[in-house]
Design a protein around this motif. Structure first.
Motif, PDB file in Angstrom:
ATOM      1  N   GLY A   1       0.770  -1.236   0.000  1.00 40.97           N
ATOM      2  CA  GLY A   1       0.000   0.000   0.000  1.00 40.97           C
ATOM      3  C   GLY A   1       0.791   1.270   0.000  1.00 40.97           C
ATOM      4  N   GLU A   2       2.129   1.192  -0.012  1.00 42.19           N
ATOM      5  CA  GLU A   2       2.931   2.407   0.026  1.00 42.19           C
ATOM      6  C   GLU A   2       3.020   3.071  -1.349  1.00 42.19           C
ATOM      7  OE1 GLU A   2       3.800   3.600   2.762  1.00 42.19           O
ATOM      8  OE2 GLU A   2       3.433   1.867   4.047  1.00 42.19           O
ATOM      9  N   PHE A   3       3.196   2.254  -2.376  1.00 41.64           N
ATOM     10  CA  PHE A   3       3.338   2.773  -3.734  1.00 41.64           C
ATOM     11  C   PHE A   3       2.197   2.241  -4.597  1.00 41.64           C
ATOM     12  CE2 PHE A   3       7.630   2.763  -1.993  1.00 41.64           C
ATOM     13  CZ  PHE A   3       8.070   4.044  -2.314  1.00 41.64           C
ATOM     14  N   SER A   4       1.798   3.047  -5.572  1.00 51.11           N
ATOM     15  CA  SER A   4       0.759   2.596  -6.493  1.00 51.11           C
ATOM     16  C   SER A   4       1.361   1.835  -7.680  1.00 51.11           C
ATOM     17  CB  SER A   4      -0.047   3.788  -7.014  1.00 51.11           C
ATOM     18  OG  SER A   4       0.790   4.703  -7.715  1.00 51.11           O
ATOM     19  N   ARG A   5       2.656   2.022  -7.903  1.00 51.02           N
ATOM     20  CA  ARG A   5       3.319   1.368  -9.042  1.00 51.02           C
ATOM     21  C   ARG A   5       4.820   1.459  -8.834  1.00 51.02           C
ATOM     22  NH1 ARG A   5       3.276   3.660 -15.203  1.00 51.02           N
ATOM     23  NH2 ARG A   5       3.734   1.710 -16.315  1.00 51.02           N
TER      24      ARG A   5
ATOM     25  N   GLY B   1      23.711   8.219  -9.266  1.00 50.04           N
ATOM     26  CA  GLY B   1      23.991   7.631  -7.967  1.00 50.04           C
ATOM     27  C   GLY B   1      23.275   8.290  -6.792  1.00 50.04           C
ATOM     28  N   ARG B   2      22.249   9.109  -7.069  1.00 51.53           N
ATOM     29  CA  ARG B   2      21.566   9.803  -5.963  1.00 51.53           C
ATOM     30  C   ARG B   2      20.071   9.499  -5.966  1.00 51.53           C
ATOM     31  NH1 ARG B   2      21.729  15.346  -6.848  1.00 51.53           N
ATOM     32  NH2 ARG B   2      22.371  15.021  -9.025  1.00 51.53           N
ATOM     33  N   ARG B   3      19.491   9.658  -4.798  1.00 46.62           N
ATOM     34  CA  ARG B   3      18.031   9.581  -4.696  1.00 46.62           C
ATOM     35  C   ARG B   3      17.412  10.781  -5.410  1.00 46.62           C
ATOM     36  NH1 ARG B   3      16.931   8.312   1.744  1.00 46.62           N
ATOM     37  NH2 ARG B   3      17.592   6.099   1.744  1.00 46.62           N
ATOM     38  N   ALA B   4      16.180  10.646  -5.845  1.00 48.31           N
ATOM     39  CA  ALA B   4      15.535  11.749  -6.563  1.00 48.31           C
ATOM     40  C   ALA B   4      14.030  11.698  -6.358  1.00 48.31           C
ATOM     41  CB  ALA B   4      15.867  11.690  -8.046  1.00 48.31           C
ATOM     42  N   VAL B   5      13.430  12.861  -6.481  1.00 41.92           N
ATOM     43  CA  VAL B   5      11.970  12.999  -6.440  1.00 41.92           C
ATOM     44  C   VAL B   5      11.559  13.706  -7.717  1.00 41.92           C
ATOM     45  CG1 VAL B   5       9.984  13.930  -5.231  1.00 41.92           C
ATOM     46  CG2 VAL B   5      11.973  13.168  -3.941  1.00 41.92           C
ATOM     47  N   SER B   6      10.636  13.140  -8.442  1.00 44.59           N
ATOM     48  CA  SER B   6      10.228  13.719  -9.721  1.00 44.59           C
ATOM     49  C   SER B   6       9.306  14.909  -9.512  1.00 44.59           C
ATOM     50  CB  SER B   6       9.506  12.659 -10.561  1.00 44.59           C
ATOM     51  OG  SER B   6       8.193  12.451 -10.038  1.00 44.59           O
ATOM     52  N   ASP B   7       9.075  15.659 -10.579  1.00 44.84           N
ATOM     53  CA  ASP B   7       8.019  16.657 -10.582  1.00 44.84           C
ATOM     54  C   ASP B   7       6.682  15.937 -10.532  1.00 44.84           C
ATOM     55  OD1 ASP B   7       9.795  18.756 -10.725  1.00 44.84           O
ATOM     56  OD2 ASP B   7       9.836  18.761 -12.929  1.00 44.84           O
ATOM     57  N   PRO B   8       5.595  16.670 -10.184  1.00 41.96           N
ATOM     58  CA  PRO B   8       4.276  16.016 -10.176  1.00 41.96           C
ATOM     59  C   PRO B   8       3.991  15.352 -11.516  1.00 41.96           C
ATOM     60  CG  PRO B   8       4.138  18.181  -9.197  1.00 41.96           C
ATOM     61  CD  PRO B   8       5.514  18.072  -9.777  1.00 41.96           C
ATOM     62  N   LEU B   9       3.372  14.191 -11.461  1.00 38.01           N
ATOM     63  CA  LEU B   9       3.105  13.427 -12.682  1.00 38.01           C
ATOM     64  C   LEU B   9       2.002  14.059 -13.510  1.00 38.01           C
ATOM     65  CD1 LEU B   9       3.318   9.773 -11.350  1.00 38.01           C
ATOM     66  CD2 LEU B   9       5.058  11.086 -12.546  1.00 38.01           C
TER      67      LEU B   9
ATOM     68  N   VAL C   1       7.362  10.433  -8.453  1.00 41.13           N
ATOM     69  CA  VAL C   1       8.157   9.211  -8.489  1.00 41.13           C
ATOM     70  C   VAL C   1       9.370   9.399  -7.589  1.00 41.13           C
ATOM     71  CG1 VAL C   1       9.565   7.676  -9.910  1.00 41.13           C
ATOM     72  CG2 VAL C   1       7.414   8.561 -10.798  1.00 41.13           C
ATOM     73  N   LEU C   2       9.491   8.493  -6.618  1.00 44.23           N
ATOM     74  CA  LEU C   2      10.692   8.438  -5.789  1.00 44.23           C
ATOM     75  C   LEU C   2      11.617   7.407  -6.434  1.00 44.23           C
ATOM     76  CD1 LEU C   2       9.099   8.253  -2.220  1.00 44.23           C
ATOM     77  CD2 LEU C   2       9.595  10.266  -3.593  1.00 44.23           C
ATOM     78  N   SER C   3      12.855   7.793  -6.692  1.00 46.01           N
ATOM     79  CA  SER C   3      13.767   6.865  -7.380  1.00 46.01           C
ATOM     80  C   SER C   3      15.097   6.755  -6.643  1.00 46.01           C
ATOM     81  CB  SER C   3      14.001   7.321  -8.824  1.00 46.01           C
ATOM     82  OG  SER C   3      14.632   8.594  -8.853  1.00 46.01           O
TER      83      SER C   3
ATOM     84  N   VAL D   1      17.810   1.795 -12.211  1.00 45.15           N
ATOM     85  CA  VAL D   1      17.074   2.641 -11.256  1.00 45.15           C
ATOM     86  C   VAL D   1      15.783   1.935 -10.859  1.00 45.15           C
ATOM     87  CG1 VAL D   1      15.856   4.847 -10.944  1.00 45.15           C
ATOM     88  CG2 VAL D   1      18.043   4.782 -12.173  1.00 45.15           C
ATOM     89  N   VAL D   2      15.430   2.068  -9.581  1.00 44.35           N
ATOM     90  CA  VAL D   2      14.116   1.641  -9.092  1.00 44.35           C
ATOM     91  C   VAL D   2      13.312   2.888  -8.766  1.00 44.35           C
ATOM     92  CG1 VAL D   2      12.835   0.455  -7.289  1.00 44.35           C
ATOM     93  CG2 VAL D   2      14.934  -0.543  -8.189  1.00 44.35           C
ATOM     94  N   GLY D   3      12.128   2.994  -9.342  1.00 45.57           N
ATOM     95  CA  GLY D   3      11.253   4.139  -9.083  1.00 45.57           C
ATOM     96  C   GLY D   3       9.889   3.688  -8.606  1.00 45.57           C
TER      97      GLY D   3
END
Length: 502
Positions: free
Chosen positions: A112-116, A148-156, A167-169, A182-184
């Motif tokens: 339930g944490e991620f939708s995809r 090599g860093r964590r990232a947060v995307s712009d709103p989808l 997207v958290l990657s 990468v895992v997102g």
């Protein structure tokens, strides 16, 4: 009327009323000045408390936002940790995308944490847990994580609503330290920010997740996204009253600094607090709430101040009226002392004649003027002494007070001579009855200190208006009737009949 056991005439009451009004007029300027001073002090106190409440409200609001931002970051960090665990699992497999990796990703989505969840190859091709394939090579979050860093995307989605997703990657790092992919994970960040602030101020405020350039990422407000292009336009639409200026707000957002402002927003004052969300992309977490809701916990202060002011005002008025009452009571006592005979407490000669004249000044008065003296009183003084005589005079005054009405005028006009004005008496027989009973009561009068002394009196009367309409006319007629009573053997009474002799 009676005051402290003494009879006070209507004329004295009028004089006391005048003194009462005069005293209030004399106190009025001082009272007004004092009340204005207290009002000014109360106003200064209220203003000070208002500023103090504003400071505490803002401090509390900023602390709340800071705590929620910390919790927001802890939740996001937890989600990144979940993705990191998946990335480490994938790094130990022979292939980047295989059934085991997809099953692990699907298990995380099921929690339930991620939708995809996407497993993205270095080429930018992403394979999701639901079997779809997506090309994300151009996405900034993919490029950042490949470095090599964590990232947060712009709103989808460009629309701002409570379902805003990002997207958290995280990078997939092999044993050699190279990034394998990468895992997102698609995460409902808007719902998270709404949840964090839902318990604040009974849900009356609303949070805003804003980029450093002012673009709205997420908010629970239904009107703000449709009315304003960005956050700075929203700020410019309000009349700022304190805190940061619009330019300072813009600079704070660019620098990731926390701050606040409060402004008129329609008919109410709105508080706005902003702080860095703690993400590497420079997003700011904002929270706005009306001043009435934000300061509700301090509303009791102003209520208590109002009650205190009312109680203080009532206390001052009670004190003032008490002072006036005491002053008037003392004046009444002094006035009575000036008008009364010092031995018996009855009116003295001057006051007696003045009260009678004042009453007679009204037309069509009816009554009787009585003159009374004690028989053989000189012998009492000569045989028993003046102390005994004074005691008999005091008893005489008490007998007269008990015999006549409170409205009648009773006075000692000299030595053992007394005068009584019987008001509103038209019947001669009533006057005769009073004088006869008065003589009988004097015969029964006994001084416990001097039981050997026997007392009697003689009484003369003049009828009003038959024998006169003023004190000057009535006095000699009543005195003549008294002479007749004594002439006929004392211990008796007589009413003036108009004859020249007895």
């Amino acid at each position: 009327m009676v005051y402290y056991g003494y009879k006070i005439s209507g004329e004295e009451v009028d004089l006391i009323s005048v003194l009462h009004v005069d005293r209030i007029r004399r106190y009025a300027p001082s009272l007004l000045l004092f009340l204005l001073y207290m009002a000014a002090c109360m106003g200064c106190f209220v203003l000070h408390e208002k500023r103090s409440v504003e400071e505490h409200t803002l401090l509390s609001l900023r602390n709340n936002v800071e705590h929620q931002c910390d919790y927001f970051n802890s939740v996001i960090d937890t989600q990144f940790s979940s993705l990191d665990s998946l990335a480490r699992f994938i790094a130990r497999q022979d292939h980047l995308v295989d059934s085991d990796n997809i099953l692990m990703a699907d298990a995380i989505v099921s929690s339930g944490e991620f939708s995809r969840i996407l497993i993205i190859a270095p080429s930018g091709t992403g394979h999701s847990n639901d079997g779809a394939t997506t090309l994300v090579a151009h996405r900034q979050y993919f490029l950042t994580s490949m470095s090599g860093r964590r990232a947060v995307s712009d709103p989808l989605s460009s629309s701002v609503d409570s379902q805003t997703k990002v997207v958290l990657s995280v990078p997939i790092i092999g044993e050699d330290g190279e990034v394998m992919g990468v895992v997102g994970g698609a995460y409902n960040i808007g719902q998270l920010s709404d949840f964090l602030f839902s318990g604040l101020y009974n849900g009356s405020g609303y949070p805003l997740l804003v980029t450093s350039s002012g673009a709205l990422v997420s908010t629970t407000s239904t009107t703000l996204p449709t009315h304003y292009h960005d956050f700075f336009e929203y700020c410019a639409s309000m009349e700022l009253m304190g805190g940061a200026s619009p330019d300072e707000v813009r600079a704070d957002f660019a620098a990731g600094k926390s701050g606040y402002f409060f402004a008129h927003n329609g008919d109410e004052i709105q508080y706005m607090v902003y702080q860095s969300a703690g993400l590497d992309n420079g997003w700011m977490m904002c929270y706005t709430v009306s001043s009435s809701e934000a300061s509700a916990d301090y509303s009791f202060i102003f209520r208590d101040v109002l009650y205190l002011g009312i109680a203080f005002l009532v206390g001052v008025l009670l004190l003032l009226f008490s002072m006036i009452h005491i002053s008037l009571r003392d004046r009444r006592r002094l006035l009575h002392q000036a008008q009364a005979d010092s031995l018996t407490g009855l009116l003295n000669r001057t006051s007696t004649s003045a009260c009678i004249d004042t009453w007679l000044a009204v037309p069509d008065r009816q009554g009787a003027l009585l003159m009374l003296d004690l028989d053989n009183f000189k012998e009492v003084n000569d045989v028993w002494g003046h102390q005994a005589g004074d005691s008999i005079l005091v008893l005489t005054a008490e007998l007269l007070r008990a015999h006549f009405r409170q409205s009648d005028v009773i006075g000692r006009i000299g030595g053992d001579e007394f005068m009584v004005l019987m008001k509103d008496v038209s019947s001669r027989s009533v006057v005769e009855l009073h004088m006869r009973r008065l003589c009988e009561e004097f015969r029964l009068l006994t001084d416990p200190t001097y039981p050997q002394i026997s007392v009697s009196c003689s009484v003369g009367a003049a009828m009003i208006p038959d024998q006169g309409r003023s004190f000057e006319e009535l006095y000699p007629h009543a005195d003549s009737a008294l002479y007749c009573a004594k002439h006929h053997g004392k211990d008796g009474w007589s009413i003036f009949s108009g004859e020249s002799s007895c």
